[in-house]
Design a protein around this motif. Sequence first.
Motif, PDB file in Angstrom:
ATOM      1  N   LEU A 432       0.838  -1.194   0.000  1.00  0.00           N
ATOM      2  CA  LEU A 432       0.000   0.000   0.000  1.00  0.00           C
ATOM      3  C   LEU A 432       0.878   1.250   0.000  1.00  0.00           C
ATOM      4  O   LEU A 432       1.862   1.328   0.746  1.00  0.00           O
ATOM      5  N   THR A 433       0.507   2.207  -0.828  1.00  0.00           N
ATOM      6  CA  THR A 433       1.190   3.496  -0.928  1.00  0.00           C
ATOM      7  C   THR A 433       0.121   4.586  -0.970  1.00  0.00           C
ATOM      8  O   THR A 433      -1.070   4.287  -1.154  1.00  0.00           O
ATOM      9  N   PRO A 434       0.509   5.839  -0.810  1.00  0.00           N
ATOM     10  CA  PRO A 434      -0.496   6.908  -0.935  1.00  0.00           C
ATOM     11  C   PRO A 434      -1.229   6.870  -2.271  1.00  0.00           C
ATOM     12  O   PRO A 434      -2.392   7.277  -2.365  1.00  0.00           O
ATOM     13  N   GLY A 435      -0.598   6.320  -3.304  1.00  0.00           N
ATOM     14  CA  GLY A 435      -1.217   6.265  -4.621  1.00  0.00           C
ATOM     15  C   GLY A 435      -2.345   5.264  -4.736  1.00  0.00           C
ATOM     16  O   GLY A 435      -3.262   5.434  -5.547  1.00  0.00           O
ATOM     17  N   ASN A 436      -2.298   4.160  -3.954  1.00  0.00           N
ATOM     18  CA  ASN A 436      -3.359   3.148  -4.062  1.00  0.00           C
ATOM     19  C   ASN A 436      -4.106   2.930  -2.751  1.00  0.00           C
ATOM     20  O   ASN A 436      -4.954   2.036  -2.657  1.00  0.00           O
ATOM     21  N   PHE A 437      -3.770   3.725  -1.726  1.00  0.00           N
ATOM     22  CA  PHE A 437      -4.358   3.482  -0.409  1.00  0.00           C
ATOM     23  C   PHE A 437      -5.885   3.613  -0.433  1.00  0.00           C
ATOM     24  O   PHE A 437      -6.601   2.796   0.148  1.00  0.00           O
ATOM     25  N   SER A 479       6.511   5.534   7.710  1.00  0.00           N
ATOM     26  CA  SER A 479       7.470   6.048   6.723  1.00  0.00           C
ATOM     27  C   SER A 479       7.436   5.203   5.458  1.00  0.00           C
ATOM     28  O   SER A 479       7.082   4.012   5.496  1.00  0.00           O
ATOM     29  N   PRO A 480       7.823   5.774   4.304  1.00  0.00           N
ATOM     30  CA  PRO A 480       7.860   4.983   3.057  1.00  0.00           C
ATOM     31  C   PRO A 480       8.897   3.874   3.119  1.00  0.00           C
ATOM     32  O   PRO A 480       9.891   3.959   3.850  1.00  0.00           O
ATOM     33  N   PHE A 481       8.684   2.834   2.337  1.00  0.00           N
ATOM     34  CA  PHE A 481       9.646   1.740   2.198  1.00  0.00           C
ATOM     35  C   PHE A 481      10.675   2.108   1.132  1.00  0.00           C
ATOM     36  O   PHE A 481      10.311   2.586   0.052  1.00  0.00           O
ATOM     37  N   SER A 482      11.930   1.863   1.420  1.00  0.00           N
ATOM     38  CA  SER A 482      12.964   1.976   0.392  1.00  0.00           C
ATOM     39  C   SER A 482      13.082   0.644  -0.334  1.00  0.00           C
ATOM     40  O   SER A 482      12.548  -0.377   0.111  1.00  0.00           O
ATOM     41  N   GLU A 483      13.816   0.635  -1.441  1.00  0.00           N
ATOM     42  CA  GLU A 483      14.034  -0.619  -2.167  1.00  0.00           C
ATOM     43  C   GLU A 483      14.789  -1.617  -1.296  1.00  0.00           C
ATOM     44  O   GLU A 483      14.516  -2.822  -1.314  1.00  0.00           O
TER      45      GLU A 483
END
Length: 508
Positions: A432-437, A479-483
Amino acid sequence: MPTPSPRSLDAWLKQLDKQLLPVPADCHQRVCRALGDSRRSLRYIADLMQGSPALALRVLREANRQTGALGEPAESLENAIGRLGLQRTEELLHRQPTLPAEDIPRALRQVQLISQHASQQANGLFAGRLARLWQEIHWGSLLFLAPVWTLLAAQPELFDQWEQRVLIEGEPASRVEQELLGVPLLQLCLALAEHWRLPEWVVQGYRLLTQDRRLLIKALHIARDNEHPLHQQQLLDAEPQLRRWLTQPGNTIVLANGLALSAHQAWSSPHSLRWQRLTGLYLQLPLHEVQQQIHQQAAQSARQHAVSGLWHPAEALLWPSGALHLRVPAQATGAPPPPKVTEVDEWRHLCTQLLAQPSAFHNLEQLGSAAGQALQACGLQRVLLLMADRSHSRLRALYHAGLDQSATGLLLEPQHSQVLRRLLKEPGQLRLTPGNFAQFSALLPGALKLLFPSEHLVFRSLVCNGRVALLLVVDRQGSPFSEANLQAFGKTAQCIERALASFAKRTP
């Protein structure tokens, strides 16, 4: 008072030519029994000898010494045993010093392990494509570092000094070698390879590295443009001499040893990437395919050759990206790891526990606790492990960390959530990211949304015996996930899945 080290090429040759390599006693006994068994073929004996590269070197050197300067050197161990005869080979082995494996200098065993790793890389990457030359590829790659074995048998402390100064402190290798040896290491290796009449490809490899680096440097420049194979081919077509040199099969043993030696430092180092790209140019493969193949061969080498107390680069393939370059020098030298990699050290310990065969766990709660701790150690602050029942009608909390106490005893009914139903139907991962949340939030149970007030979440389901058994939910405190985070999570999830499989096979 200790004898001072040689400082000239002739003095080193004189000392190292007389140096005998110790052989592990158990391997020595197996080979001697095979030599006395008339049912055993030369191929079988040669294969058995690979357990101790020192034995292979001794037999090959003796066969080529007896052949004389005018004869062709033996290119394989099977050929060398045939020239000597079984009785002469057995007599030769009885004069070889033996020790328990743990009493052989660690530096010597470590470099021999690198040679075995190089041989596996050569066999996996090149021998299938050049089947007619597989013996030359196999034995040439295994024996390429043989001059270094003898050097470290004589003075094992040199390896730790070189690792500390070159790998850890970053000093130029040429300067360190000059100070420690008095001569360039590659020149010493070439002189020994020529003196011992090692296979011709070994000698050619050292000549390339010491006397004719021009073609190698040109090829490395072209190899950097791995993403544009057509442009690479145009550059090679413009230089026929370079193209002819690059495709010589003898280069395979240099490539294999370059890959193994650079991986000893770190898979992601610039030095390692140069050898990976050059291998891609030789094989005409994109970098990602080359990396996949060399990682597979490293894992295969570790299964066959890795031993306790020695560093094998395949171990680093389990670690989170970005931590590898911090770990190898400490592991290789035996020095304590620096404080900043304490979590990585803990992560590695927990993954080793998860991968143990047979299972180290007495119940699912123990397994869940180790799995959850491993996920935390790779940088995930909030963790929830949910165990599915047999009918997939309920999920119960097996382990949680970083969450509200309401996570204890949590029960979820998947039939009310399309996301959970899909993840239980077959193994999968949802990020899940802000784009598909907004798209998925309405499909999640309210209890999960309360526990994880975040737009950055990862869900993953794990299989045991053909059915989804465990669901992981993790985040990084919003926080966002890094690669690197995602790679570490993926590798940890694989370890947990294997732990589930081992646990299911345990004897009650």
